[in-house]
Scaffold this motif. Structure first.
Motif, PDB file in Angstrom:
ATOM      1  N   VAL A 102       1.395   6.133 -37.324  1.00 34.80           N
ATOM      2  CA  VAL A 102       1.518   7.008 -36.145  1.00 34.80           C
ATOM      3  C   VAL A 102       2.915   6.876 -35.544  1.00 34.80           C
ATOM      4  CG1 VAL A 102       0.691   7.366 -33.790  1.00 34.80           C
ATOM      5  CG2 VAL A 102      -0.944   7.059 -35.645  1.00 34.80           C
ATOM      6  N   ARG A 103       3.431   5.671 -35.459  1.00 36.11           N
ATOM      7  CA  ARG A 103       4.773   5.461 -34.909  1.00 36.11           C
ATOM      8  C   ARG A 103       5.819   6.184 -35.752  1.00 36.11           C
ATOM      9  NH1 ARG A 103       5.347  -0.009 -35.209  1.00 36.11           N
ATOM     10  NH2 ARG A 103       4.032  -0.217 -33.378  1.00 36.11           N
ATOM     11  N   SER A 104       5.677   6.136 -37.070  1.00 35.20           N
ATOM     12  CA  SER A 104       6.626   6.821 -37.957  1.00 35.20           C
ATOM     13  C   SER A 104       6.560   8.333 -37.787  1.00 35.20           C
ATOM     14  CB  SER A 104       6.337   6.466 -39.415  1.00 35.20           C
ATOM     15  OG  SER A 104       6.521   5.106 -39.636  1.00 35.20           O
ATOM     16  N   VAL A 105       5.363   8.862 -37.691  1.00 35.48           N
ATOM     17  CA  VAL A 105       5.203  10.310 -37.522  1.00 35.48           C
ATOM     18  C   VAL A 105       5.782  10.757 -36.183  1.00 35.48           C
ATOM     19  CG1 VAL A 105       3.492  12.148 -37.219  1.00 35.48           C
ATOM     20  CG2 VAL A 105       3.231  10.511 -39.073  1.00 35.48           C
ATOM     21  N   VAL A 106       5.522  10.016 -35.125  1.00 25.04           N
ATOM     22  CA  VAL A 106       6.057  10.374 -33.803  1.00 25.04           C
ATOM     23  C   VAL A 106       7.575  10.283 -33.800  1.00 25.04           C
ATOM     24  CG1 VAL A 106       6.158   9.633 -31.393  1.00 25.04           C
ATOM     25  CG2 VAL A 106       3.961   9.808 -32.548  1.00 25.04           C
ATOM     26  N   THR A 107       8.127   9.275 -34.442  1.00 26.49           N
ATOM     27  CA  THR A 107       9.581   9.139 -34.526  1.00 26.49           C
ATOM     28  C   THR A 107      10.189  10.302 -35.300  1.00 26.49           C
ATOM     29  OG1 THR A 107       9.407   6.737 -34.465  1.00 26.49           O
ATOM     30  CG2 THR A 107      11.458   7.651 -35.309  1.00 26.49           C
ATOM     31  N   PHE A 108       9.522  10.744 -36.350  1.00 26.90           N
ATOM     32  CA  PHE A 108      10.032  11.836 -37.171  1.00 26.90           C
ATOM     33  C   PHE A 108       9.921  13.185 -36.455  1.00 26.90           C
ATOM     34  CE2 PHE A 108       9.258  15.127 -40.427  1.00 26.90           C
ATOM     35  CZ  PHE A 108      10.478  15.076 -41.059  1.00 26.90           C
ATOM     36  N   LEU A 109       8.771  13.440 -35.828  1.00 26.72           N
ATOM     37  CA  LEU A 109       8.531  14.738 -35.203  1.00 26.72           C
ATOM     38  C   LEU A 109       8.940  14.800 -33.737  1.00 26.72           C
ATOM     39  CD1 LEU A 109       5.029  15.622 -36.661  1.00 26.72           C
ATOM     40  CD2 LEU A 109       7.249  16.461 -37.398  1.00 26.72           C
ATOM     41  N   GLY A 110       9.157  13.678 -33.119  1.00 24.35           N
ATOM     42  CA  GLY A 110       9.431  13.617 -31.690  1.00 24.35           C
ATOM     43  C   GLY A 110      10.529  14.534 -31.197  1.00 24.35           C
ATOM     44  N   PRO A 111      11.736  14.501 -31.771  1.00 23.89           N
ATOM     45  CA  PRO A 111      12.823  15.326 -31.251  1.00 23.89           C
ATOM     46  C   PRO A 111      12.571  16.829 -31.348  1.00 23.89           C
ATOM     47  CG  PRO A 111      13.671  13.622 -32.703  1.00 23.89           C
ATOM     48  CD  PRO A 111      12.181  13.601 -32.822  1.00 23.89           C
ATOM     49  N   SER A 112      11.801  17.274 -32.322  1.00 26.13           N
ATOM     50  CA  SER A 112      11.603  18.712 -32.496  1.00 26.13           C
ATOM     51  C   SER A 112      10.344  19.229 -31.817  1.00 26.13           C
ATOM     52  CB  SER A 112      11.541  19.051 -33.983  1.00 26.13           C
ATOM     53  OG  SER A 112      10.424  18.429 -34.559  1.00 26.13           O
ATOM     54  N   TRP A 113       9.565  18.349 -31.226  1.00 26.12           N
ATOM     55  CA  TRP A 113       8.291  18.769 -30.632  1.00 26.12           C
ATOM     56  C   TRP A 113       8.435  18.863 -29.137  1.00 26.12           C
ATOM     57  CZ3 TRP A 113       3.893  15.864 -28.402  1.00 26.12           C
ATOM     58  CH2 TRP A 113       2.759  16.660 -28.294  1.00 26.12           C
ATOM     59  N   ARG A 117     -10.094  -5.439 -40.387  1.00 26.76           N
ATOM     60  CA  ARG A 117      -9.936  -4.419 -39.352  1.00 26.76           C
ATOM     61  C   ARG A 117      -8.557  -4.486 -38.693  1.00 26.76           C
ATOM     62  NH1 ARG A 117     -13.131  -3.442 -33.824  1.00 26.76           N
ATOM     63  NH2 ARG A 117     -12.486  -1.285 -33.621  1.00 26.76           N
ATOM     64  N   SER A 118      -8.040  -5.651 -38.397  1.00 28.97           N
ATOM     65  CA  SER A 118      -6.744  -5.769 -37.726  1.00 28.97           C
ATOM     66  C   SER A 118      -5.605  -5.256 -38.619  1.00 28.97           C
ATOM     67  CB  SER A 118      -6.485  -7.205 -37.286  1.00 28.97           C
ATOM     68  OG  SER A 118      -6.394  -8.050 -38.400  1.00 28.97           O
ATOM     69  N   ALA A 119      -5.723  -5.471 -39.918  1.00 29.70           N
ATOM     70  CA  ALA A 119      -4.699  -4.964 -40.827  1.00 29.70           C
ATOM     71  C   ALA A 119      -4.726  -3.440 -40.877  1.00 29.70           C
ATOM     72  CB  ALA A 119      -4.905  -5.542 -42.224  1.00 29.70           C
ATOM     73  N   LEU A 120      -5.917  -2.873 -40.851  1.00 28.47           N
ATOM     74  CA  LEU A 120      -6.050  -1.414 -40.851  1.00 28.47           C
ATOM     75  C   LEU A 120      -5.486  -0.812 -39.572  1.00 28.47           C
ATOM     76  CD1 LEU A 120      -7.132   1.026 -42.374  1.00 28.47           C
ATOM     77  CD2 LEU A 120      -9.321   0.679 -41.237  1.00 28.47           C
ATOM     78  N   VAL A 121      -5.782  -1.436 -38.430  1.00 34.03           N
ATOM     79  CA  VAL A 121      -5.257  -0.953 -37.147  1.00 34.03           C
ATOM     80  C   VAL A 121      -3.735  -1.051 -37.136  1.00 34.03           C
ATOM     81  CG1 VAL A 121      -5.153  -1.463 -34.670  1.00 34.03           C
ATOM     82  CG2 VAL A 121      -7.354  -1.431 -35.851  1.00 34.03           C
ATOM     83  N   SER A 122      -3.200  -2.123 -37.646  1.00 33.21           N
ATOM     84  CA  SER A 122      -1.757  -2.301 -37.706  1.00 33.21           C
ATOM     85  C   SER A 122      -1.106  -1.247 -38.605  1.00 33.21           C
ATOM     86  CB  SER A 122      -1.448  -3.701 -38.222  1.00 33.21           C
ATOM     87  OG  SER A 122      -0.079  -3.896 -38.318  1.00 33.21           O
ATOM     88  N   LEU A 123      -1.718  -0.973 -39.741  1.00 33.74           N
ATOM     89  CA  LEU A 123      -1.212   0.040 -40.657  1.00 33.74           C
ATOM     90  C   LEU A 123      -1.236   1.427 -39.998  1.00 33.74           C
ATOM     91  CD1 LEU A 123      -0.274   0.783 -43.535  1.00 33.74           C
ATOM     92  CD2 LEU A 123      -2.682   1.142 -44.087  1.00 33.74           C
ATOM     93  N   LEU A 124      -2.351   1.754 -39.349  1.00 32.60           N
ATOM     94  CA  LEU A 124      -2.461   3.041 -38.660  1.00 32.60           C
ATOM     95  C   LEU A 124      -1.426   3.173 -37.553  1.00 32.60           C
ATOM     96  CD1 LEU A 124      -6.256   3.859 -38.322  1.00 32.60           C
ATOM     97  CD2 LEU A 124      -4.468   5.283 -39.271  1.00 32.60           C
TER      98      LEU A 124
END
Length: 60
Positions: free
Chosen positions: A14-25, A3-10
């Motif tokens: 999420v951090r990557s998606v927010v970093t990618f979409l953050g400036p344009s959103w 479970r901890s590995a799955l949470v870490s992966l998720l």
């Protein structure tokens, strides 16, 4: 996968998606602020046209 590995992966995904979409959103809905679109007044073309209209009407 535990479970901890799955949470870490998720969390990483999420951090990557927010970093990618953050400036344009801008959030849920960007509201209209008229002061951001303020114009100082009519330009030279408008003055030229309206001055000629007044002169031909005998006003100025």
């Amino acid at each position: 996968m535990n479970r901890s590995a799955l949470v870490s992966l998720l969390r990483g995904v999420v951090r990557s998606v927010v970093t990618f979409l953050g400036p344009s959103w801008d959030g849920p809905a960007k509201r209209y602020h008229p002061e951001e679109h303020y114009m100082r007044g009519p330009g030279p073309k408008w003055r030229e046209k309206h001055f000629l209209d007044r002169a031909s009407a005998g006003g100025a």
